[in-house]
Write a protein that holds these residues in place. Sequence first.
Motif, short mmCIF file in Angstrom:
data_model
loop_
_atom_site.label_atom_id
_atom_site.label_comp_id
_atom_site.label_asym_id
_atom_site.label_seq_id
_atom_site.Cartn_x
_atom_site.Cartn_y
_atom_site.Cartn_z
N MET A 87 0.84 -1.19 0.00
CA MET A 87 0.00 0.00 0.00
C MET A 87 0.87 1.24 0.00
O MET A 87 1.87 1.31 0.67
N LYS A 88 0.50 2.23 -0.76
CA LYS A 88 1.20 3.50 -0.73
C LYS A 88 0.30 4.55 -0.08
O LYS A 88 -0.91 4.43 -0.06
N MET A 97 3.01 2.42 8.91
CA MET A 97 3.26 1.15 9.57
C MET A 97 2.49 1.07 10.87
O MET A 97 2.07 2.08 11.45
N LEU A 98 2.30 -0.18 11.36
CA LEU A 98 1.56 -0.44 12.59
C LEU A 98 2.36 -1.42 13.46
O LEU A 98 2.88 -2.42 12.97
N PHE A 120 7.26 -3.23 13.54
CA PHE A 120 6.34 -2.43 12.74
C PHE A 120 6.09 -3.15 11.41
O PHE A 120 7.03 -3.57 10.73
N VAL A 121 4.80 -3.29 11.07
CA VAL A 121 4.40 -3.94 9.83
C VAL A 121 3.46 -3.00 9.08
O VAL A 121 3.05 -1.96 9.60
N SER A 122 3.10 -3.35 7.86
CA SER A 122 2.21 -2.51 7.07
C SER A 122 0.89 -2.27 7.81
O SER A 122 0.31 -3.18 8.40
N ALA A 123 0.41 -1.02 7.74
CA ALA A 123 -0.87 -0.68 8.39
C ALA A 123 -2.06 -1.06 7.53
O ALA A 123 -3.21 -0.75 7.88
N GLY A 124 -1.84 -1.72 6.41
CA GLY A 124 -2.94 -2.17 5.57
C GLY A 124 -3.70 -1.02 4.94
O GLY A 124 -3.12 -0.13 4.33
N ASP A 125 -5.02 -1.02 5.12
CA ASP A 125 -5.85 0.00 4.49
C ASP A 125 -5.79 1.35 5.20
O ASP A 125 -6.21 2.36 4.64
N ARG A 131 3.06 4.30 12.75
CA ARG A 131 4.33 5.01 12.54
C ARG A 131 4.39 5.61 11.15
O ARG A 131 4.25 4.91 10.14
N ALA A 132 4.62 6.92 11.11
CA ALA A 132 4.89 7.60 9.85
C ALA A 132 6.35 8.02 9.85
O ALA A 132 6.80 8.71 10.76
#
Length: 261
Positions: free
Chosen positions: A1-2, A111-112, A118-123, A190-191
């Motif tokens: 996801m971007k 990220m989450l 920390f992994v991708s925050a998905g949607d 996390r940004a």
Amino acid sequence: MKIRTLLRAALAILTLPAAASAHGPQLQITNDGGQIVTRSVLVNDYSALSDEKSAYVIPVTSVLDTDFPTSWRATADDSGAYPFGPGLAYGLGATFPTNSTLTISFLEELMLWDGGAFVSAGDVELAALRTSNPNAGSLTGNAAVTGGPDWDAEVAIGDAYSTGAHASVTHVLLGDGVDPAAAVADGLYRAKLQIASSDASIAASDPIYLLLSKNANDQVGQAVASLGLPAGAVQYFTVPEPTTAALAAITLLAPVWRRRG
């Protein structure tokens, strides 16, 4: 996801009090020897040099407004008087050239924290509305976000600016990447961002981190440790008093989200 460009049809202008001591939370930056240095987030006064910082732990609070039932906004002010931020306070010492531009950009997707990494925050995505105090002399034009698919928030520095010059930004978590009223799961987001100048002689800042906590204070310790930063490089904000935040929503944030076009 971007990270998509901010809500396609949204543009916001937040008018704050004109007094120099009451403009809301701004990240103080300076040009030190040809590189942007990020410092503390200051709430009410930007006239003194603050300590260098690289990460900011900020609660995300629910704010009601007229256009959307609920939006989850980063609130970098412990009192809740200014439920937005942080923007940029760049005026101290006038170290940035006039008629140049500052750009805040993502270095990776949102990220989450999953309890161990920390992994991708998905949607879930992060939108940014650039807001302004027309009395501060810190912004030109009304464009909120430019570029895409990742967003860049741009701040133009005018012909002259004072110590308190700044450009406010509202950060909002979007549950499905589009609608600020959509469900956003609890967690620590996390940004990873970077601030750059259009002046080629000034190097971009080192990476900075916004750690946005939605009911996830128990996760902060491990997550911050994973960044490998000195303790003094991290700034923490607490959840504001509910009553104060609610009043702030009524008095300040009603005009923030405004559809255009």
